[in-house]
Design a protein around this motif. Structure first.
Motif, PDB file in Angstrom:
ATOM      1  N   MET A   1       0.845  -1.183   0.000  1.00 48.94           N
ATOM      2  CA  MET A   1       0.000   0.000   0.000  1.00 48.94           C
ATOM      3  C   MET A   1       0.864   1.209   0.000  1.00 48.94           C
ATOM      4  SD  MET A   1      -2.970  -1.045   2.748  1.00 48.94           S
ATOM      5  CE  MET A   1      -3.809   0.466   2.479  1.00 48.94           C
ATOM      6  N   SER A   2       0.383   2.228  -0.557  1.00 51.69           N
ATOM      7  CA  SER A   2       1.126   3.482  -0.590  1.00 51.69           C
ATOM      8  C   SER A   2       0.933   4.242   0.688  1.00 51.69           C
ATOM      9  CB  SER A   2       0.631   4.305  -1.821  1.00 51.69           C
ATOM     10  OG  SER A   2      -0.720   4.620  -1.663  1.00 51.69           O
TER      11      SER A   2
ATOM     12  N   GLU B   1      -2.417   6.538   1.222  1.00 55.84           N
ATOM     13  CA  GLU B   1      -3.733   5.997   1.543  1.00 55.84           C
ATOM     14  C   GLU B   1      -3.985   6.094   3.044  1.00 55.84           C
ATOM     15  OE1 GLU B   1      -3.914   2.079   0.031  1.00 55.84           O
ATOM     16  OE2 GLU B   1      -3.901   2.680  -2.100  1.00 55.84           O
TER      17      GLU B   1
ATOM     18  N   ARG C   1      -5.142  -8.027   2.968  1.00 56.51           N
ATOM     19  CA  ARG C   1      -3.999  -7.467   2.251  1.00 56.51           C
ATOM     20  C   ARG C   1      -3.823  -8.125   0.885  1.00 56.51           C
ATOM     21  NH1 ARG C   1      -1.596  -7.529   7.448  1.00 56.51           N
ATOM     22  NH2 ARG C   1      -0.601  -9.500   6.948  1.00 56.51           N
TER      23      ARG C   1
ATOM     24  N   LEU D   1      -6.388  -6.775  -1.310  1.00 52.92           N
ATOM     25  CA  LEU D   1      -6.008  -5.422  -1.736  1.00 52.92           C
ATOM     26  C   LEU D   1      -4.899  -5.446  -2.779  1.00 52.92           C
ATOM     27  CD1 LEU D   1      -6.420  -2.398  -1.324  1.00 52.92           C
ATOM     28  CD2 LEU D   1      -4.753  -2.454   0.536  1.00 52.92           C
ATOM     29  N   VAL D   2      -3.944  -6.306  -2.569  1.00 54.59           N
ATOM     30  CA  VAL D   2      -2.839  -6.421  -3.541  1.00 54.59           C
ATOM     31  C   VAL D   2      -3.364  -6.911  -4.876  1.00 54.59           C
ATOM     32  CG1 VAL D   2      -0.731  -7.668  -4.074  1.00 54.59           C
ATOM     33  CG2 VAL D   2      -1.070  -6.720  -1.810  1.00 54.59           C
TER      34      VAL D   2
ATOM     35  N   ALA E   1      -6.372  -6.520  -5.954  1.00 53.72           N
ATOM     36  CA  ALA E   1      -7.134  -5.431  -6.593  1.00 53.72           C
ATOM     37  C   ALA E   1      -6.205  -4.408  -7.218  1.00 53.72           C
ATOM     38  CB  ALA E   1      -8.067  -4.773  -5.559  1.00 53.72           C
ATOM     39  N   LEU E   2      -5.175  -4.126  -6.508  1.00 53.31           N
ATOM     40  CA  LEU E   2      -4.212  -3.161  -7.050  1.00 53.31           C
ATOM     41  C   LEU E   2      -3.552  -3.696  -8.320  1.00 53.31           C
ATOM     42  CD1 LEU E   2      -2.543  -1.834  -3.782  1.00 53.31           C
ATOM     43  CD2 LEU E   2      -4.143  -0.647  -5.268  1.00 53.31           C
ATOM     44  N   VAL E   3      -3.208  -4.992  -8.269  1.00 54.48           N
ATOM     45  CA  VAL E   3      -2.569  -5.578  -9.462  1.00 54.48           C
ATOM     46  C   VAL E   3      -3.531  -5.574 -10.633  1.00 54.48           C
ATOM     47  CG1 VAL E   3      -1.630  -7.702 -10.435  1.00 54.48           C
ATOM     48  CG2 VAL E   3      -0.908  -6.944  -8.184  1.00 54.48           C
TER      49      VAL E   3
ATOM     50  N   VAL F   1      -6.031  -3.493 -11.034  1.00 52.26           N
ATOM     51  CA  VAL F   1      -6.173  -2.106 -11.527  1.00 52.26           C
ATOM     52  C   VAL F   1      -4.973  -1.714 -12.380  1.00 52.26           C
ATOM     53  CG1 VAL F   1      -6.271   0.302 -10.810  1.00 52.26           C
ATOM     54  CG2 VAL F   1      -7.694  -1.393  -9.653  1.00 52.26           C
ATOM     55  N   ALA F   2      -3.803  -2.100 -11.853  1.00 52.29           N
ATOM     56  CA  ALA F   2      -2.586  -1.766 -12.635  1.00 52.29           C
ATOM     57  C   ALA F   2      -2.587  -2.467 -13.986  1.00 52.29           C
ATOM     58  CB  ALA F   2      -1.343  -2.156 -11.841  1.00 52.29           C
TER      59      ALA F   2
END
Length: 369
Positions: A1-2, A5, A29, A32-33, A35-37, A39-40
């Protein structure tokens, strides 16, 4: 996470569930990771799709440009092919015309060379015929003037032609001219004129035993009678008697003088060294003169026919007859003897020069070498 946030506040954990809390935090986590991946990946996919679209647009544009360029290139190639075919046709036409021009030039050069050779050959033939004719004239006349005139004329014609291959012929002509000028040739025309003069003078030559008409020359000329003096009429009878006696005396004197002259002509005393001349009858004088003329004419024919020995013998016989039968004291006889001696001394036995070198050069020029 950044780090930007927000961190959610910690919830109170019930005491009974404390052992399961770490497992729930780890699942979140991972979600979330993930989801982030996702999105990326979605962002990257969108970016890649946009880039691929741009690439496709660029490819389409370039394909369109390439197609237009290919069409233009095909058009240019077609035009180039048409231009090439046209140029090839023009080149073939030009080559055909060039070959025709080359053929015409070759034919023209051959024609010019043929004309030049024909002109040179005609010139050589004309010069040769003129020289041979001049040589025949020289043999007939016994003079070298026809040869010199023909050689000079041929040299002038060759100089006007200005052909290098005829230069040896000009040099041969110059050498023959020098050789002819250095050669002593009998002047046949002059000798013929002298022989003709001698032939005409034969009829006027006095013979050694001819009668000299000296009686008329020695006869005194009678003085004209003096006119009778005019006398008066009273003395007419006396004067008539005196005139008759005077006329009678003159007649007797004329008769006596004529008789004496005739008597002197009956007897003539002269000295003749040749007995044959003394015994020659007056009727034979005509045949003697004709015989002398025949000898001179034979000598003339000998000169014309180039028989020098025969002409010399005829002239010697004519000289012997002139000294034997004709009066040596006469001026006409002496002049004829001197003229005959000049003819004998001027007669030479040398032959006319020949044009062998010039004729050989003409044969070489006619052969084309």
């Amino acid at each position: 996470m950044s780090d930007s946030e927000p961190v959610p506040p910690a919830l109170p954990v019930p005491p009974a569930e404390l052992p399961a809390a770490p497992a729930a935090g780890a699942g979140r986590r991972w979600l979330l990771v993930t989801a982030l991946v996702a999105v990326a990946g979605l962002v990257l996919s969108i970016l890649l799709w946009q880039k691929l679209g741009n690439i496709q647009e660029e490819l389409a544009r370039r394909s369109t440009d390439s197609t237009a360029q290919a069409i233009e290139a095909r058009t240019l190639a077609r035009q180039a092919q048409e231009g090439t075919r046209e140029l090839t046709a023009r080149l073939a036409l030009l080559e055909t015309r060039l070959s025709e021009v080359s053929l015409q030039r070759t034919q023209l050069e051959e024609l010019m060379q043929s004309l030049s050779r024909s002109r040179d050959e005609n010139l050589v033939v004309d010069v040769e015929s003129a020289l041979r004719l001049a040589q025949q004239q020289a043999q007939l006349t016994g003079s070298a003037e026809p040869l010199l005139a023909a050689l000079k004329s041929a040299d002038q014609r060759l100089a006007r032609a200005a052909q290098p291959r005829l230069n040896p012929l000009q040099r041969a002509i110059a050498r023959d001219v020098e050789r002819i000028k250095a050669t002593t040739v009998t002047d046949v025309p002059g000798l013929l004129l002298k022989l003709d003069e001698l032939t005409r003078a034969v009829d006027e030559l006095p013979l050694a035993n001819a009668m000299v008409s000296g009686a008329a020359a020695a006869r005194p000329v009678a003085a004209p009678a003096a006119p009778a003096p005019v006398r008066p009429a009273s003395a007419a009878g006396t004067s008539m008697a005196w005139l008759d006696s005077l006329a009678l005396r003159a007649w007797w004197q004329r008769t006596l003088q004529g008789t004496l002259d005739e008597a002197r002509g009956l007897l003539r005393v002269s000295r003749i060294d040749q007995p044959d001349a003394a015994l020659l009858a007056p009727e034979q004088a005509f045949f003697l003169r004709e015989n002398l003329k025949l000898k001179l004419l034979n000598a003339r024919l000998g000169l014309l026919s180039r028989q020098t020995a025969s002409a010399r013998s005829d002239l010697a016989a004519a000289s012997a007859s002139l000294a034997k039968y004709f009066d040596p004291a006469s001026r006409r006889t002496q002049a004829a003897a001197q003229l005959l001696q000049q003819v004998q001394s001027q007669m030479k036995s040398s032959e006319l020069p020949r044009l062998d070198e010039t004729l050989a050069a003409l044969a070489t020029a006619a052969a084309g070498r």
